[in-house]
Design a protein around this motif. Structure first.
Motif, PDB file in Angstrom:
ATOM      1  N   ALA A  68       0.821  -1.211   0.000  1.00  0.00           N
ATOM      2  CA  ALA A  68       0.000   0.000   0.000  1.00  0.00           C
ATOM      3  C   ALA A  68       0.852   1.256   0.000  1.00  0.00           C
ATOM      4  O   ALA A  68       0.426   2.312  -0.460  1.00  0.00           O
ATOM      5  N   GLY A  69       2.045   1.152   0.545  1.00  0.00           N
ATOM      6  CA  GLY A  69       2.914   2.316   0.623  1.00  0.00           C
ATOM      7  C   GLY A  69       4.303   1.915   1.065  1.00  0.00           C
ATOM      8  O   GLY A  69       4.554   0.766   1.431  1.00  0.00           O
ATOM      9  N   VAL A  70       5.215   2.872   1.044  1.00  0.00           N
ATOM     10  CA  VAL A  70       6.619   2.621   1.365  1.00  0.00           C
ATOM     11  C   VAL A  70       7.078   3.607   2.429  1.00  0.00           C
ATOM     12  O   VAL A  70       6.863   4.818   2.306  1.00  0.00           O
ATOM     13  N   VAL A  71       7.691   3.088   3.483  1.00  0.00           N
ATOM     14  CA  VAL A  71       8.460   3.918   4.404  1.00  0.00           C
ATOM     15  C   VAL A  71       9.911   3.778   3.970  1.00  0.00           C
ATOM     16  O   VAL A  71      10.507   2.710   4.082  1.00  0.00           O
ATOM     17  N   HIS A  72      10.456   4.860   3.446  1.00  0.00           N
ATOM     18  CA  HIS A  72      11.779   4.809   2.828  1.00  0.00           C
ATOM     19  C   HIS A  72      12.842   5.299   3.811  1.00  0.00           C
ATOM     20  O   HIS A  72      12.972   6.491   4.075  1.00  0.00           O
ATOM     21  N   ILE A  73      13.601   4.348   4.335  1.00  0.00           N
ATOM     22  CA  ILE A  73      14.628   4.650   5.333  1.00  0.00           C
ATOM     23  C   ILE A  73      16.018   4.310   4.810  1.00  0.00           C
ATOM     24  O   ILE A  73      17.015   4.889   5.253  1.00  0.00           O
ATOM     25  N   MET A 112       4.041   7.354   0.259  1.00  0.00           N
ATOM     26  CA  MET A 112       5.398   7.237   0.789  1.00  0.00           C
ATOM     27  C   MET A 112       5.597   8.131   2.008  1.00  0.00           C
ATOM     28  O   MET A 112       5.154   9.282   2.041  1.00  0.00           O
ATOM     29  N   VAL A 113       6.305   7.574   2.991  1.00  0.00           N
ATOM     30  CA  VAL A 113       6.842   8.334   4.113  1.00  0.00           C
ATOM     31  C   VAL A 113       8.353   8.256   4.003  1.00  0.00           C
ATOM     32  O   VAL A 113       8.923   7.159   3.977  1.00  0.00           O
ATOM     33  N   PHE A 114       8.988   9.397   3.917  1.00  0.00           N
ATOM     34  CA  PHE A 114      10.435   9.477   3.704  1.00  0.00           C
ATOM     35  C   PHE A 114      11.130   9.846   5.003  1.00  0.00           C
ATOM     36  O   PHE A 114      10.798  10.835   5.648  1.00  0.00           O
ATOM     37  N   SER A 115      12.089   9.028   5.380  1.00  0.00           N
ATOM     38  CA  SER A 115      12.913   9.317   6.556  1.00  0.00           C
ATOM     39  C   SER A 115      14.009  10.282   6.139  1.00  0.00           C
ATOM     40  O   SER A 115      15.055   9.885   5.640  1.00  0.00           O
TER      41      SER A 115
END
Length: 331
Positions: A68-73, A112-115
């Motif tokens: 569904a989405g990406v947490v990009h760390i 997307m949630v970007f760290s």
């Protein structure tokens, strides 16, 4: 649905996976293990060992899992090292992010949630950093994080990507003894290494205009940070309004002396830090204002300085015991 966590075998990423698990959300981890550890990812979590520049692996991951989405760390995260290795920093942090966004677009994944990082600010011109503070990064690392934010904004305009970025300073502590900060560049591991080896930790300057004369910085607990990533992911996925960036900070900060005092108290190793001259360019106080994140993401500092140090020390001891056990098994 599932959220992909890039860099999910690393110190921060593995805590984000734990935070997703706590709210009942499935995850899939993509990590090349350049600095992460396979053992940080629970066995029941799908794990793909791949570099972000490996489009075939990314395409396969999106095809196999209902993301569904990406947490990009994932990324090359060392500001000092990035000055020595700018090409690697840009390859991992910019080229890799482009490949990830391409794969997401191809798979129809639009969250997307970007760290990101407070390194995007460089040396702020005020003691309290807000989202509106000028971004003048001073290292390839900070520059690539800012470029990452630009990429998200451009892709949002072009393809409707829903996104937000989280900026923060110093991440410390541990949410579980299973996950420890093993970076050779971060403050807590460096101080622990010195104490265990019988060396005296150092303070750079004790004559600043602060309550105890030492620099004040923002330290946030990794478990609090992980919960903020999950809160951001849920808000983005639900279609609620989000800011393009959020600062995650205490608004008050902690002095270097307070950190050292907590280190001595928790470890039981009594020491008096060696005071050296100030480092050129070190501001007396830099902290981040987390007001917007508190409003939208429920951000709060749930852990004290003592909690941060105690949890980090406990996780380090567990890590060392595990490494010793493995060493014995191979002898």
């Amino acid at each position: 649905m599932t959220w992909m966590v890039t860099g999910g075998a690393g110190y921060i990423g593995a805590h984000v996976v734990e935070a997703f698990r706590a709210v009942g959300t499935d995850t899939v981890v993509v990590d090349n293990l350049s600095s992460g550890h396979r053992g940080f990812v629970p066995e029941d979590i799908p794990f793909i060992q791949a570099d972000l520049n490996d489009r075939a692996a990314l395409d396969g991951a999106f095809a196999e899992h209902p993301v569904a989405g990406v947490v990009h760390i994932a990324g090359y995260k060392y500001a000092g090292e990035s000055v020595r290795k700018p090409l690697r920093t840009y390859r991992d942090n910019v080229t890799g992010m482009v490949a990830l966004l391409e794969a997401m677009e191809g798979a129809g994944v639009a969250n997307m949630v970007f760290s990101s990082s407070a390194a995007t600010f460089g040396t702020p011109d005020s003691e309290l950093v807000t989202e509106a503070s000028a971004t003048v990064p001073e290292s390839p690392y900070g520059q690539t994080k800012l470029i990452g934010e630009w990429l998200l904004a451009d892709q949002a305009r072009a393809a409707g990507l829903r996104h937000t970025s989280l900026r923060y300073f110093n991440v410390v502590g541990s949410g579980t003894d299973r996950i420890s900060d093993t970076s050779p560049h971060n403050l807590f591991p460096l101080v622990f290494d010195a104490l265990v080896a019988g060396r005296t930790p150092r303070i750079n300057g004790a004559d600043y205009p602060t309550p105890d004369g030492t620099c004040v910085r923002d330290y946030i607990h990794v478990a609090d940070l992980a919960e903020a990533h999950v809160a951001a992911a849920r808000r983005v996925e639900s279609g609620e309004t989000v800011e393009p960036v959020y600062n995650l900070g205490s608004g008050a900060g902690t002095s270097v002396r307070e950190i050292m005092d907590a280190m001595a108290s928790v470890t039981g190793i009594d020491f008096e830090p060696e005071v050296q001259a100030r480092r050129p360019g070190d501001p007396a106080r830099i902290v981040a204002d987390g007001t917007l994140a508190a409003r939208d993401l429920g951000w709060t500092m749930r852990h004290s300085v003592q909690d941060m140090v105690a949890s980090a020390w406990s996780a380090r001891q567990a890590w060392e015991a595990q490494q010793e056990q493995r060493a014995q098994q191979t002898r």
